[in-house]
Design a protein around this motif. Structure first.
Motif, PDB file in Angstrom:
ATOM      1  N   GLN A  38     -24.818 -56.589  -8.786  1.00 38.99           N
ATOM      2  CA  GLN A  38     -25.895 -56.136  -9.671  1.00 38.99           C
ATOM      3  C   GLN A  38     -25.766 -54.635  -9.940  1.00 38.99           C
ATOM      4  O   GLN A  38     -25.938 -54.185 -11.067  1.00 38.99           O
ATOM      5  N   GLY A  39     -25.420 -53.865  -8.919  1.00 32.69           N
ATOM      6  CA  GLY A  39     -25.254 -52.425  -9.081  1.00 32.69           C
ATOM      7  C   GLY A  39     -24.125 -52.071 -10.034  1.00 32.69           C
ATOM      8  O   GLY A  39     -24.209 -51.106 -10.786  1.00 32.69           O
ATOM      9  N   ILE A  40     -23.066 -52.848 -10.008  1.00 31.02           N
ATOM     10  CA  ILE A  40     -21.918 -52.582 -10.876  1.00 31.02           C
ATOM     11  C   ILE A  40     -22.170 -53.088 -12.288  1.00 31.02           C
ATOM     12  O   ILE A  40     -21.866 -52.403 -13.270  1.00 31.02           O
ATOM     13  N   ALA A  47     -24.361 -60.828 -12.307  1.00 38.23           N
ATOM     14  CA  ALA A  47     -24.298 -60.604 -10.857  1.00 38.23           C
ATOM     15  C   ALA A  47     -24.308 -61.932 -10.098  1.00 38.23           C
ATOM     16  O   ALA A  47     -23.580 -62.101  -9.121  1.00 38.23           O
ATOM     17  N   GLU A  48     -25.111 -62.884 -10.571  1.00 36.48           N
ATOM     18  CA  GLU A  48     -25.134 -64.206  -9.935  1.00 36.48           C
ATOM     19  C   GLU A  48     -23.769 -64.882 -10.068  1.00 36.48           C
ATOM     20  O   GLU A  48     -23.251 -65.455  -9.105  1.00 36.48           O
ATOM     21  N   ASP A  49     -23.184 -64.805 -11.268  1.00 32.66           N
ATOM     22  CA  ASP A  49     -21.863 -65.419 -11.484  1.00 32.66           C
ATOM     23  C   ASP A  49     -20.811 -64.766 -10.594  1.00 32.66           C
ATOM     24  O   ASP A  49     -19.996 -65.443  -9.967  1.00 32.66           O
ATOM     25  N   THR A  54     -17.146 -64.496  -6.048  1.00 31.37           N
ATOM     26  CA  THR A  54     -16.718 -63.791  -4.837  1.00 31.37           C
ATOM     27  C   THR A  54     -16.550 -64.764  -3.683  1.00 31.37           C
ATOM     28  O   THR A  54     -15.546 -64.731  -2.964  1.00 31.37           O
ATOM     29  N   PHE A  55     -17.514 -65.651  -3.515  1.00 36.33           N
ATOM     30  CA  PHE A  55     -17.443 -66.588  -2.393  1.00 36.33           C
ATOM     31  C   PHE A  55     -16.395 -67.675  -2.623  1.00 36.33           C
ATOM     32  O   PHE A  55     -15.793 -68.169  -1.663  1.00 36.33           O
ATOM     33  N   VAL A  56     -16.136 -68.030  -3.870  1.00 35.44           N
ATOM     34  CA  VAL A  56     -15.050 -68.985  -4.157  1.00 35.44           C
ATOM     35  C   VAL A  56     -13.710 -68.355  -3.780  1.00 35.44           C
ATOM     36  O   VAL A  56     -12.873 -68.985  -3.116  1.00 35.44           O
ATOM     37  N   VAL A  57     -13.510 -67.108  -4.184  1.00 34.21           N
ATOM     38  CA  VAL A  57     -12.268 -66.405  -3.837  1.00 34.21           C
ATOM     39  C   VAL A  57     -12.165 -66.249  -2.320  1.00 34.21           C
ATOM     40  O   VAL A  57     -11.099 -66.462  -1.736  1.00 34.21           O
ATOM     41  N   ILE A  79     -13.815 -57.888  -2.642  1.00 32.93           N
ATOM     42  CA  ILE A  79     -13.622 -59.012  -3.566  1.00 32.93           C
ATOM     43  C   ILE A  79     -14.641 -58.927  -4.695  1.00 32.93           C
ATOM     44  O   ILE A  79     -14.303 -59.093  -5.871  1.00 32.93           O
ATOM     45  N   CYS A  80     -15.886 -58.644  -4.343  1.00 31.19           N
ATOM     46  CA  CYS A  80     -16.959 -58.552  -5.337  1.00 31.19           C
ATOM     47  C   CYS A  80     -16.657 -57.461  -6.357  1.00 31.19           C
ATOM     48  O   CYS A  80     -16.830 -57.676  -7.563  1.00 31.19           O
ATOM     49  N   ARG A  81     -16.197 -56.300  -5.912  1.00 34.13           N
ATOM     50  CA  ARG A  81     -15.891 -55.211  -6.845  1.00 34.13           C
ATOM     51  C   ARG A  81     -14.790 -55.620  -7.818  1.00 34.13           C
ATOM     52  O   ARG A  81     -14.864 -55.321  -9.009  1.00 34.13           O
ATOM     53  N   PHE A  82     -13.756 -56.303  -7.324  1.00 34.60           N
ATOM     54  CA  PHE A  82     -12.686 -56.757  -8.221  1.00 34.60           C
ATOM     55  C   PHE A  82     -13.204 -57.796  -9.213  1.00 34.60           C
ATOM     56  O   PHE A  82     -12.870 -57.749 -10.404  1.00 34.60           O
ATOM     57  N   GLN A  83     -14.016 -58.720  -8.746  1.00 34.33           N
ATOM     58  CA  GLN A  83     -14.580 -59.737  -9.636  1.00 34.33           C
ATOM     59  C   GLN A  83     -15.488 -59.085 -10.680  1.00 34.33           C
ATOM     60  O   GLN A  83     -15.479 -59.473 -11.854  1.00 34.33           O
ATOM     61  N   ALA A  84     -16.271 -58.091 -10.251  1.00 37.51           N
ATOM     62  CA  ALA A  84     -17.158 -57.395 -11.186  1.00 37.51           C
ATOM     63  C   ALA A  84     -16.340 -56.613 -12.222  1.00 37.51           C
ATOM     64  O   ALA A  84     -16.696 -56.599 -13.405  1.00 37.51           O
TER      65      ALA A  84
END
Length: 185
Positions: A38-40, A47-49, A54-57, A79-84
């Motif tokens: 959400q911050g990014i 953010a939900e997607d 992130t958890f799938v990866v 992982i989250c930062r890369f996905q974002a």
């Protein structure tokens, strides 16, 4: 032999294919991962997607993970930062109506400084939560991570509503202070 943290135990079990252990990791860290996304991204839907991605990866990559600390949150934050970042690129491409668009503003949106702050923030939150008493960790997990109402958490833990409310308030104040320290640093 050192005692394993919950994250270390769950990560090892999930890496071996234990879906229940992975659900525990998910429940423990879904909110902090969402907050990072959400911050990014600045969009609740994105953010939900990204949180789900992130958890799938993470599920796919867990078998190769060698957890370096007590918490898996810094790894999930990465992982989250890369996905974002990928989501921002797609969003900008879509806005430009072309897949050939060169995105020169992406570096500003996901700067190295922000990545360091986000990683430091995730590590600090994990450290603060890890330093809580067992009861406070359980109250935080149930109320903040799993969305339990105070009374439901109180019944689950065998304490009063007031104990849950007061301890959770103290934990949130402590976490806000830790977040402020990282942001001000």
């Amino acid at each position: 032999m050192p005692v394993q943290t919950s994250d270390q135990k769950w990560a090892a079990q999930a890496a071996a294919g234990d879906e229940r252990a992975f659900r525990e990791l998910y429940r423990a860290h879904v909110r902090p991962v969402y907050w990072i996304a959400q911050g990014i991204l600045g969009s609740a839907a994105d953010a939900e997607d990204v949180t789900q991605e992130t958890f799938v990866v993470a599920w796919r990559k867990l078998p190769g993970l060698e957890l370096q600390g007590e918490s898996i949150l810094p790894w999930l934050a990465t992982i989250c930062r890369f996905q974002a970042a990928n989501r921002l690129r797609r969003r900008r491409r879509d806005e430009a109506h072309t897949t050939d668009a060169v995105d020169e503003t992406l570096a500003d949106a996901v700067s190295v400084e922000e990545q360091v702050i986000t990683a430091a923030l995730a590590a600090r939150i994990a450290a603060e939560v890890g330093g809580l008493s067992e009861l406070d960790r359980e109250i935080f997990r149930l109320c903040a991570a799993e969305g339990y109402a105070y009374q439901a958490a109180a019944e689950e833990l065998g304490v009063t509503h007031a104990v849950v409310r007061n301890r959770l308030s103290r934990v949130r104040t402590q976490l806000r202070g830790a977040v402020k320290e990282v942001r001000d640093a």
